[in-house]
Motif scaffolding. Structure first.
Motif, PDB file in Angstrom:
ATOM      1  N   TRP A   1       3.052 -13.092   4.903  1.00 15.16           N
ATOM      2  CA  TRP A   1       4.089 -14.154   4.958  1.00 15.16           C
ATOM      3  C   TRP A   1       3.308 -15.534   5.324  1.00 15.16           C
ATOM      4  O   TRP A   1       3.645 -16.676   4.891  1.00 15.16           O
ATOM      5  CB  TRP A   1       5.097 -13.771   5.961  1.00 15.16           C
ATOM      6  CG  TRP A   1       6.260 -14.448   5.811  1.00 15.16           C
ATOM      7  CD1 TRP A   1       7.535 -14.584   5.047  1.00 15.16           C
ATOM      8  CD2 TRP A   1       6.420 -15.795   6.505  1.00 15.16           C
ATOM      9  NE1 TRP A   1       8.346 -15.612   5.215  1.00 15.16           N
ATOM     10  CE2 TRP A   1       7.778 -16.363   6.275  1.00 15.16           C
ATOM     11  CE3 TRP A   1       5.938 -16.594   7.645  1.00 15.16           C
ATOM     12  CZ2 TRP A   1       8.211 -17.506   6.828  1.00 15.16           C
ATOM     13  CZ3 TRP A   1       6.347 -17.685   8.400  1.00 15.16           C
ATOM     14  CH2 TRP A   1       7.435 -18.119   7.712  1.00 15.16           C
TER      15      TRP A   1
ATOM     16  N   ASP B   1       1.675  -9.197  14.931  1.00 15.92           N
ATOM     17  CA  ASP B   1       0.714  -8.263  14.677  1.00 15.92           C
ATOM     18  C   ASP B   1       1.233  -7.202  13.404  1.00 15.92           C
ATOM     19  O   ASP B   1       0.634  -6.147  13.179  1.00 15.92           O
ATOM     20  CB  ASP B   1       0.613  -7.366  15.901  1.00 15.92           C
ATOM     21  CG  ASP B   1      -0.184  -7.879  17.101  1.00 15.92           C
ATOM     22  OD1 ASP B   1      -0.994  -8.825  16.716  1.00 15.92           O
ATOM     23  OD2 ASP B   1       0.231  -7.696  18.115  1.00 15.92           O
ATOM     24  N   ASP B   2       2.626  -7.776  13.076  1.00 18.37           N
ATOM     25  CA  ASP B   2       2.944  -6.842  11.944  1.00 18.37           C
ATOM     26  C   ASP B   2       2.252  -7.028  10.669  1.00 18.37           C
ATOM     27  O   ASP B   2       1.723  -8.202  10.168  1.00 18.37           O
ATOM     28  CB  ASP B   2       4.580  -7.218  11.639  1.00 18.37           C
ATOM     29  CG  ASP B   2       5.223  -6.453  10.599  1.00 18.37           C
ATOM     30  OD1 ASP B   2       4.801  -6.176   9.740  1.00 18.37           O
ATOM     31  OD2 ASP B   2       6.377  -5.898  11.104  1.00 18.37           O
TER      32      ASP B   2
ATOM     33  N   GLU C   1      12.750 -12.954   4.973  1.00 18.37           N
ATOM     34  CA  GLU C   1      11.855 -11.621   5.245  1.00 18.37           C
ATOM     35  C   GLU C   1      11.097 -11.740   6.692  1.00 18.37           C
ATOM     36  O   GLU C   1      10.857 -10.837   7.295  1.00 18.37           O
ATOM     37  CB  GLU C   1      10.637 -11.851   4.386  1.00 18.37           C
ATOM     38  CG  GLU C   1      10.758 -11.557   2.791  1.00 18.37           C
ATOM     39  CD  GLU C   1       9.728 -11.846   1.859  1.00 18.37           C
ATOM     40  OE1 GLU C   1       8.685 -12.457   2.334  1.00 18.37           O
ATOM     41  OE2 GLU C   1      10.039 -11.842   0.807  1.00 18.37           O
ATOM     42  N   LEU C   2      11.223 -13.260   7.254  1.00 16.29           N
ATOM     43  CA  LEU C   2      10.272 -13.339   8.731  1.00 16.29           C
ATOM     44  C   LEU C   2      11.492 -12.439   9.486  1.00 16.29           C
ATOM     45  O   LEU C   2      10.847 -11.970  10.557  1.00 16.29           O
ATOM     46  CB  LEU C   2      10.508 -14.627   8.865  1.00 16.29           C
ATOM     47  CG  LEU C   2       9.670 -14.912  10.559  1.00 16.29           C
ATOM     48  CD1 LEU C   2       8.203 -14.788  10.112  1.00 16.29           C
ATOM     49  CD2 LEU C   2       9.946 -16.541  10.695  1.00 16.29           C
TER      50      LEU C   2
ATOM     51  N   MET D   1      10.330  -8.894  10.623  1.00 13.67           N
ATOM     52  CA  MET D   1       9.151  -8.716  11.388  1.00 13.67           C
ATOM     53  C   MET D   1       9.490  -9.228  12.874  1.00 13.67           C
ATOM     54  O   MET D   1      10.120 -10.254  13.141  1.00 13.67           O
ATOM     55  CB  MET D   1       7.777  -9.836  10.899  1.00 13.67           C
ATOM     56  CG  MET D   1       7.525  -9.385   9.373  1.00 13.67           C
ATOM     57  SD  MET D   1       6.757 -10.803   8.796  1.00 13.67           S
ATOM     58  CE  MET D   1       7.098 -10.681   6.945  1.00 13.67           C
ATOM     59  N   HIS D   2       8.833  -8.476  13.807  1.00 16.03           N
ATOM     60  CA  HIS D   2       9.112  -8.645  15.308  1.00 16.03           C
ATOM     61  C   HIS D   2       8.025  -9.120  16.355  1.00 16.03           C
ATOM     62  O   HIS D   2       8.059  -9.911  17.075  1.00 16.03           O
ATOM     63  CB  HIS D   2       9.652  -7.532  15.797  1.00 16.03           C
ATOM     64  CG  HIS D   2      10.978  -7.039  15.094  1.00 16.03           C
ATOM     65  ND1 HIS D   2      12.003  -7.749  15.032  1.00 16.03           N
ATOM     66  CD2 HIS D   2      11.134  -5.927  14.183  1.00 16.03           C
ATOM     67  CE1 HIS D   2      13.098  -7.181  14.438  1.00 16.03           C
ATOM     68  NE2 HIS D   2      12.420  -5.914  13.969  1.00 16.03           N
ATOM     69  N   THR D   3       6.556  -8.982  15.562  1.00 14.10           N
ATOM     70  CA  THR D   3       5.430  -9.484  16.304  1.00 14.10           C
ATOM     71  C   THR D   3       4.509 -10.187  15.173  1.00 14.10           C
ATOM     72  O   THR D   3       4.590  -9.619  14.024  1.00 14.10           O
ATOM     73  CB  THR D   3       5.010  -8.429  17.018  1.00 14.10           C
ATOM     74  OG1 THR D   3       4.286  -7.466  16.060  1.00 14.10           O
ATOM     75  CG2 THR D   3       5.876  -7.695  18.067  1.00 14.10           C
TER      76      THR D   3
ATOM     77  N   LYS E   1       2.880  -7.198   7.744  1.00  8.17           N
ATOM     78  CA  LYS E   1       3.741  -8.210   6.536  1.00  8.17           C
ATOM     79  C   LYS E   1       3.480  -9.544   7.011  1.00  8.17           C
ATOM     80  O   LYS E   1       3.802 -10.574   6.355  1.00  8.17           O
ATOM     81  CB  LYS E   1       5.093  -7.694   6.579  1.00  8.17           C
ATOM     82  CG  LYS E   1       5.419  -6.323   6.060  1.00  8.17           C
ATOM     83  CD  LYS E   1       6.781  -6.074   5.733  1.00  8.17           C
ATOM     84  CE  LYS E   1       7.196  -4.552   5.610  1.00  8.17           C
ATOM     85  NZ  LYS E   1       8.594  -4.470   5.628  1.00  8.17           N
ATOM     86  N   TYR E   2       3.518  -9.789   8.322  1.00  7.22           N
ATOM     87  CA  TYR E   2       3.187 -11.255   8.666  1.00  7.22           C
ATOM     88  C   TYR E   2       2.104 -11.754   8.109  1.00  7.22           C
ATOM     89  O   TYR E   2       2.175 -13.090   7.906  1.00  7.22           O
ATOM     90  CB  TYR E   2       2.985 -11.189  10.432  1.00  7.22           C
ATOM     91  CG  TYR E   2       3.240 -12.496  10.986  1.00  7.22           C
ATOM     92  CD1 TYR E   2       4.397 -13.444  10.907  1.00  7.22           C
ATOM     93  CD2 TYR E   2       2.146 -13.303  11.459  1.00  7.22           C
ATOM     94  CE1 TYR E   2       4.294 -14.797  11.407  1.00  7.22           C
ATOM     95  CE2 TYR E   2       1.977 -14.680  11.825  1.00  7.22           C
ATOM     96  CZ  TYR E   2       3.056 -15.474  11.826  1.00  7.22           C
ATOM     97  OH  TYR E   2       3.277 -16.520  12.109  1.00  7.22           O
TER      98      TYR E   2
ATOM     99  N   LYS F   1       5.249 -11.603  20.448  1.00  9.77           N
ATOM    100  CA  LYS F   1       6.606 -11.489  20.069  1.00  9.77           C
ATOM    101  C   LYS F   1       6.976 -12.609  19.086  1.00  9.77           C
ATOM    102  O   LYS F   1       6.676 -13.796  19.436  1.00  9.77           O
ATOM    103  CB  LYS F   1       7.681 -11.141  21.024  1.00  9.77           C
ATOM    104  CG  LYS F   1       9.055 -11.109  20.641  1.00  9.77           C
ATOM    105  CD  LYS F   1      10.091 -10.850  21.816  1.00  9.77           C
ATOM    106  CE  LYS F   1      11.420 -10.677  21.191  1.00  9.77           C
ATOM    107  NZ  LYS F   1      12.503 -10.378  22.526  1.00  9.77           N
TER     108      LYS F   1
ATOM    109  N   HIS G   1      11.813 -16.110  16.009  1.00  6.50           N
ATOM    110  CA  HIS G   1      12.287 -16.586  14.626  1.00  6.50           C
ATOM    111  C   HIS G   1      12.760 -17.746  14.653  1.00  6.50           C
ATOM    112  O   HIS G   1      12.444 -18.834  13.613  1.00  6.50           O
ATOM    113  CB  HIS G   1      13.090 -15.617  14.060  1.00  6.50           C
ATOM    114  CG  HIS G   1      12.763 -13.979  13.978  1.00  6.50           C
ATOM    115  ND1 HIS G   1      13.211 -13.374  15.032  1.00  6.50           N
ATOM    116  CD2 HIS G   1      11.737 -13.520  13.226  1.00  6.50           C
ATOM    117  CE1 HIS G   1      12.483 -12.047  14.755  1.00  6.50           C
ATOM    118  NE2 HIS G   1      11.961 -12.402  13.592  1.00  6.50           N
TER     119      HIS G   1
END
Length: 413
Positions: A124, A117-118, A109-110, A113-115, A120-121, A8, A11
């Motif tokens: 980024w 494993d996303d 943008e961050l 994302m919540h993990t 998009k991460y 997780k 942020h």
């Protein structure tokens, strides 16, 4: 649930390293506004005083109408100059606002994302790494390389090339024996006032170096030039910088060829003073703009090394930091602790150990005679892949063979 918690994204903590990304444009905007206000107040005061004096002299008959018109023309020309300066300040403000807008969008943008494993991460975090590398290159003076990297990655608005380019240019001038550029930076706009608020000694030390160079080259300068410089720039600070002013006075009485005989004055002519001035300027520059004193890449790398480091990584065990032997397969080599690797072991030696509130040790640990411990399932899987005989296992790192009855069960308390 455990896997989700471990992956997780927090942020707020994740963005601690990115504070300068937003803070520097804000500081530059504030500096730009102060400089614009300084120009307006300076030229505005001049025009008001000149206009008042012109009107008074004209009414009193002390100047002719033609002279009054010339004075008015000069005031108009001066105000046109103010307008050009304000136009430049306005363009700089718009540029900084564009930088700030793009950076806020990038950091926002961050929050989508919540993990880790996303999908998009990864993109980024790659952009973030490119930013850190560019910041490092800029701080080390590799401006052309930094520009090329920023252009290739499309992150020109996420890095501060212009700021560091100016800093590196002034730093090079100092290392080459010139203080003029650094003094111009100190006295531009209201920077002098801000440095005074910081109790910075940069301007004094630059003026002091100017005096040293005048005295060193006294055969090429006018006799009274050193005294005039000292009276104007050094003596007013004799209470604050008593030692330096006393050395400045004594330096006049010693010929340059005899300075090396006196330890107190020998350092004043040493080439190392230019390196000291360059470092002082860099430190002052970073403090004025609220920049970290070390590259952000160093901070990120130190944090990562500390998070992975354990006391065993630098233990006195002869094999604690050994690289995988030729018996170890490539797949197993990738599982070796990064801190114990030959590439990172020395680099991580002085960073603190991480504080782990939860253990991530393999279940059913078995202790080998050589002091290493592995999970039972992993040992059995490796023995099967290696086609070992019944009752035999192999050390995953060294390749040594042992009998199963030589292993001991490990209990963690």
């Amino acid at each position: 649930m455990g896997d989700y918690e471990s992956s997780k994204l927090d942020h707020e903590n994740h963005l601690l390293l990115d504070q300068p990304l937003l803070q520097l444009p804000v500081e530059l905007l504030r500096k730009n506004l102060r400089s614009a206000r300084f120009e307006v107040e300076k030229d505005g005061s001049f025009v008001k005083e000149t206009l008042k004096k012109t009107v008074t002299d004209n009414v009193g008959g002390r100047i002719s109408q033609q002279d009054a018109l010339k004075t008015l023309d000069s005031m108009i020309a001066r105000m046109r100059g103010v307008k050009r300066k304000l136009t430049a300040f306005s363009e700089e403000e718009n540029r900084l606002h564009r930088h700030e807008e793009v950076r806020v969008k990038h950091l926002a943008e961050l929050y989508g994302m919540h993990t880790v494993d996303d999908v998009k991460y990864e993109g980024w975090s790659r952009t973030r790494l490119d930013r850190l590398l560019t910041d490092y290159l800029l701080r080390q003076g590799y401006v052309d390389s930094a520009k090329a990297l920023a252009k290739e990655r499309g992150i020109e608005l996420l890095v501060d090339i212009d700021t560091f380019e100016q800093m590196n240019r002034i730093r090079r001038c100092l290392l080459n024996g010139s203080v003029q550029e650094a003094l111009a930076w100190c006295t531009a706009g209201d920077t002098k006032k801000e440095l005074r608020k910081m109790d910075s000694n940069l301007e004094f030390m630059l003026r002091y170096q100017q005096y040293i160079e005048i005295v060193r080259n006294r055969s090429q300068t006018k006799p009274d030039e050193a005294l005039a410089h000292a009276r104007k720039h050094l003596f007013p600070y004799r209470d604050m910088y008593k030692t330096e002013v006393m050395h400045a006075c004594g330096l006049l009485g010693i010929l340059p060829e005899y300075v090396s005989r006196v330890e107190a004055y020998k350092e004043l002519y040493a080439p190392a003073r230019w390196q000291m001035l360059a470092d002082l300027f860099t430190t002052t520059h970073h403090s004025l703009l609220s920049l970290p004193p070390i590259p952000l890449l160093h901070i990120a790398l130190s944090s990562g090394l500390s998070a992975l480091k354990t006391p065993a990584c630098h233990s006195i065990h002869p094999n604690s930091a050994a690289a995988p032997s030729h018996h170890t397969s490539l797949s197993l080599a990738t599982s070796v602790c990064p801190i114990c690797s030959t590439e990172l072991n020395e680099l991580a030696r002085n960073v603190p150990h991480a504080l782990h509130s939860k253990s991530h040790v393999e279940p059913d640990l078995l202790l080998l005679p050589n002091g290493r411990a592995y999970g039972k399932a992993r040992l059995e899987e490796y023995a099967k892949k290696a086609n070992l005989g019944d009752g035999q296992i192999k050390d995953l790192r060294t390749g040594q063979l042992y009998r199963v009855d030589e292993l001991k069960k490990v209990y963690i308390t």
